[in-house]
Design a protein around this motif. Structure first.
Motif: not given
Length: 112
Positions: A9-10, A2-3, A6
């Motif tokens: 995405f960022w 998930a990280s 994430s």
């Protein structure tokens, strides 16, 4: 996992093609052209503007190339113009087919 997602995405958000730039929002706003074409999909062919459809097909055809030539390349813009040229071309073909059938009906009309 998930990280990592994430982080990706960022990274995209802050990139040169992310949602903080016009390279993202301009193509997103341009999607209103094909949305309108979908709205007109079943419109009466007599109400379809032949001239406007020609302009939109040419416009999208030119900007498909432009979307791949700019830096950074805009695949969102390319896809939008490809979709738009296809839909507008279909509307143009409907109008031309309708005009042809109208002309044929006039020619086939018996004269007294």
């Amino acid at each position: 996992m998930a990280s990592k997602v994430s982080g990706m995405f960022w990274t995209w958000v802050h990139s040169s093609t992310g949602p903080k730039t016009t390279h993202f929002w301009a193509p997103v706003c341009n999607w209103f052209f094909p949305i309108q074409a979908l709205y007109d999909w079943n419109r009466d062919p007599a109400k379809i503007s032949k001239e406007m459809q020609c302009v939109l097909v040419c416009y999208s055809s030119l900007f498909m190339r432009w979307a791949l030539r700019i830096s950074p390349q805009s695949y969102i813009l390319f896809c939008m113009h490809l979709f738009n040229a296809t839909l507008q071309g279909r509307l143009l073909i409907r109008r031309l087919t309708w005009e042809s059938s109208q002309q044929k009906a006039i020619e086939d009309k018996p004269t007294n």
